[in-house]
Design an enzyme around this catalytic site. Structure first.
Site, short mmCIF file in Angstrom:
data_model
loop_
_atom_site.label_atom_id
_atom_site.label_comp_id
_atom_site.label_asym_id
_atom_site.label_seq_id
_atom_site.Cartn_x
_atom_site.Cartn_y
_atom_site.Cartn_z
CB SER A 136 -0.93 0.01 1.22
OG SER A 136 -0.18 0.16 2.41
CE1 TYR A 173 13.93 -2.79 8.76
CE2 TYR A 173 16.24 -2.20 8.49
CZ TYR A 173 14.99 -2.40 7.95
OH TYR A 173 14.77 -2.22 6.60
#
Ligand code: NAP
Length: 257
Positions: free
Chosen positions: A16, A157
């Protein structure tokens, strides 16, 4: 000229926004049928509408890649809406910042669950569809951070992004018998909503540390993914492509002079 990807069914998780949106647009521009996936249905549908307005084929679905039921629903939607599944772009990811001293166990789990477990659950759910394809492809969006470089504030991360490569090196072996390839793109700093949210100061100092003196565009990652998904990339598996404007090559800032 590569063989066209037209008519192929492609899932882009995290499609998106940002890099995923760039990947979705590049595949759709080249004739693929794209399922845009994110947790926020309105965002996924808005991106699908943008693609359709530009003449492409796309639809949106809400799915959370940390949940197997959701990833299975996403895989089923590609089958029912687009007649099969040929390519999984496992791109959904988050990158909240926090030093080891600041991070809670829950912060750690959230990043590992989304970025690493989410890659596993997406591939697991898509496997039946990919096995049925004559050109099954998995393209993972990893990062330079973790596999190649480090950055304070992103231990969780970096661990998740390096973990994706450990995952892919065995996944490609398990899936070789089905002629499914599994590869990864390692972006450097790409201009996305997520990165822009880190602030102007971050963006400017980052651009200065890149030999090509600019952040990458989302389409730069889209085209690398498109190549890895192509018919011509059938003999490439378990590999990585770094797309970073030369950023990882510097031994010191003097190398930029
Ligand atoms: P972004 O602009 O923040 O977009 C992230 C996308 O992932 C959104 O569509 C988001 O939608 C979706 N998402 C997040 N958590 C999800 C979940 N649990 N389930 C399903 N979808 C989820 O991020 P980006 O910068 O484009 O990053 C995309 C990928 O590229 C990540 O894997 C990131 O690690 C990697 N990457 C980015 C850069 C960079 O410079 N931007 C560099 C290296 C690697 P919802 O929030 O609605 O779910």
């Amino acid at each position: 000229m590569l063989t066209s990807i037209a008519g192929r069914s492609v899932i882009v998780t995290g499609g998106s926004k940002g890099i995923g949106k760039g990947i979705a647009k590049v595949f759709a521009k080249n004739g693929a049928k794209v399922l845009v996936v994110s947790r926020t249905l309105s965002d996924a549908e808005a991106t699908a509408e943008e693609i359709k307005a530009a003449g492409g084929t796309a639809s949106g679905i809400a799915a959370d890649v940390t949940k197997l039921d959701d990833t299975q629903a996403m895989a089923e939607a590609a089958q029912s809406r687009h007649g099969g599944l040929d390519v999984l772009c496992a791109n959904a990811g988050i990158f909240p910042q926090g030093t080891i001293e600041e991070l809670s166990p829950e912060d750690w789990d959230q990043v590992l669950d989304t970025n690493l477990k989410g890659t596993f659950l997406s591939l697991k759910a898509c496997l039946p569809g990919l096995k049925a394809s004559d050109q099954g492809r998995v393209v993972i969006t990893s990062s330079i951070t973790g596999p190649v470089t480090g950055f304070p504030g992103w231990t969780h991360y970096g661990a998740s992004k390096a973990g994706q490569l450990g995952f892919l090196r065995t996944a490609c072996l398990e899936l070789a018998k089905y002629k499914i390839t599994v590869n990864a793109v390692l972006p450097g700093n790409i201009k996305t909503e997520g990165l822009i949210a880190l602030g102007e100061e971050y963006l400017q100092s980052m651009a200065q540390s890149i030999p090509l003196k600019a952040l990458g565009e989302v389409e730069d990652i889209g085209y690398a993914a498109l190549f890895l998904a192509s018919k011509e990339a059938a003999y490439i598996t378990g590999q990585t492509i770094i797309v970073d404007g030369g950023q990882i090559l510097l031994e010191s800032l003097d190398a930029l002079k």
